[in-house]
Write an enzyme that holds these catalytic residues in place. Structure first.
Site, short mmCIF file in Angstrom:
data_model
loop_
_atom_site.label_atom_id
_atom_site.label_comp_id
_atom_site.label_asym_id
_atom_site.label_seq_id
_atom_site.Cartn_x
_atom_site.Cartn_y
_atom_site.Cartn_z
CG HIS A 168 19.44 66.98 28.53
ND1 HIS A 168 19.75 67.80 29.60
CD2 HIS A 168 19.85 67.63 27.42
CE1 HIS A 168 20.33 68.90 29.15
NE2 HIS A 168 20.41 68.83 27.83
CB SER A 198 16.15 37.87 41.12
OG SER A 198 15.12 38.00 42.08
#
Length: 423
Positions: free
Chosen positions: A133, A254
């Site tokens: 999870h 970036s």
């Protein structure tokens, strides 16, 4: 000998291979002169531009192709396409293309298998936290994680081998598949020459469930590639940083933020998997054709089949290179595993208390209480809380408590998995 091996088949187009194989079969069975076949093989050729020119007038690609071939062959060309319908040639040629594609994909899949196997061997004992999870669960090794990838890819290899067999079918059965104008023996002999099996019961086309199976199998491989890519992306997150895609010299992440090192290859693979899944839907839609045949599937296949194969090839090559050059950070794995004072060893403490005679309900309450006190707190330390809890120290010695926090306990049976996969 396959027709593709004849020197006279100069361009070696897939359609030409099928047409020549049919002519050879017809000649061997005594239906057309052997000399005519030799003339066809010597002269057979076509000009793509001329085919397009003819097609612009006749609006039929196969007729345009045959017309142009006959311009080269001459009188012997009357024996070409004798008793056939377009789909006899097109579907049989498509089978040859798909088999060749699977062969290439199997080679690339083998490269991926070897890359994963090597990394799994290198990291058999690289301890990290297992997650369920998205939450810390219990210790595993990075090699064990990769073992799961390897087992999955090996299953895909089996699927592709099976797929190669299932898609390797041809049909030389005429306008509606009844062999009215060509004998089944011609089909059997033609398919033998081409390395195919005759379709069990074709209509005017080979039923498209086979082609849907082909694309769905590629979509399943793509789904696994996406699973691996998503795992890399999650493990590369700044707050995790247990593995990282290789960042080459001069690479930039970036245009605005110089610090960025983004998992661009894994993100690209994730996106490509979506495309192949979409193609699988289109392939399933192609199964339902009107009566013995329509051409609603044809335009779809001209897009999805080459596209799916090309994408799958790129994905396998790209993932293989990423796995080979993956950066692995064992120190970060150890740091993440021991966050909050080893709270991930809670089950081992629980089971040890039960072994000492405490009821499971009481033991669970003790361990959960300590775990929740440590959880998500800057100074939280599950180990210290357990070691100081009187309910624990009454039944466990300091040595027994320490043993509960040993990662090796969770790894002692992993060799069973590694042996199954020859890691």
């Amino acid at each position: 000998m396959r027709s593709s091996e004849h020197k006279g088949c100069r361009l070696g187009s897939w359609n030409e291979k099928v047409e020549i194989a049919v002519c050879e079969a017809q000649a061997e069975l005594g239906y057309i002169p052997a000399q005519a076949v030799e003339e066809i093989k010597a002269k057979a050729n076509f000009d793509p531009q001329r085919v397009l020119e003819i097609e612009a007038e006749v609006r039929h690609d196969m007729i345009a192709f045959l017309t142009n071939v006959n311009e080269y062959v001459g009188d012997a060309g009357r024996y070409i396409h004798l008793g056939l319908t377009s789909s006899d040639v097109l579907d049989t040629a498509l089978a040859l293309q798909l088999v060749a594609s699977v062969n290439v994909l199997l080679e690339r899949l083998e490269d991926l298998i070897q890359a994963i196997r090597y990394q799994a061997q290198q990291h058999r004992n690289t301890v990290m936290i297992g997650r369920s999870h998205g939450i810390h669960a219990e210790p595993i090794t990075f090699g064990f994680k990769l073992a799961g990838w390897l087992a999955e890819v090996l299953r895909h290899r089996d699927r592709l081998v099976r797929l190669r067999h299932d898609i390797a079918v041809g049909k030389i059965s005429g306008a509606v598949g009844t062999y009215a104008n060509i004998e089944p023996r011609v089909e059997a002999l033609t398919c033998q020459k081409l390395g195919l099996q005759p379709d069990t019961a074709s209509t005017q086309v080979v039923s498209r469930d086979r082609h849907a199976d082909f694309v769905q199998t590629l979509a399943l491989v793509a789904a696994s590639i996406e699973r691996f890519a998503v795992e890399i992306r999650n493990l590369q997150r700044t707050d995790v940083l247990e593995v990282e895609e290789f960042f080459s010299k001069g690479q930039k992440g970036s245009s605005a933020m110089p610090h960025k090192r983004n998992p661009i290859r894994s993100e690209r693979l994730t996106g490509m998997a979506r495309i192949i899944r979409g193609h699988a839907v289109a392939a399933i839609e192609n199964v339902a054709l009107w009566h013995e045949r329509d051409i609603s599937h044809s335009s779809v296949e001209r897009v999805i089949l080459p596209d799916a194969c090309i994408l799958m090839h790129f994905m396998l090559v790209d993932l293989t290179d990423s796995v080979k050059h993956l950066l692995v950070y064992p120190e970060n794995m150890e740091r993440n595993m021991n966050v909050y004072g080893g709270v991930v060893f809670s089950q081992r403490v629980l089971l040890t208390l039960v072994e000492k005679g405490i009821s499971r309900e009481e033991a669970y309450a003790i361990v959960q209480s300590c775990a929740h006190q440590a959880w998500n707190k800057p100074d939280g330390n599950f180990h210290d809380l357990i070691a100081k809890d009187s309910r624990v120290t009454q039944v466990l010695s300091p040595e027994e408590i320490e043993a509960c926090f040993a990662p090796q306990h969770h790894l002692k049976h992993l060799d069973w998995v590694y042996q199954r996969l020859s890691i």
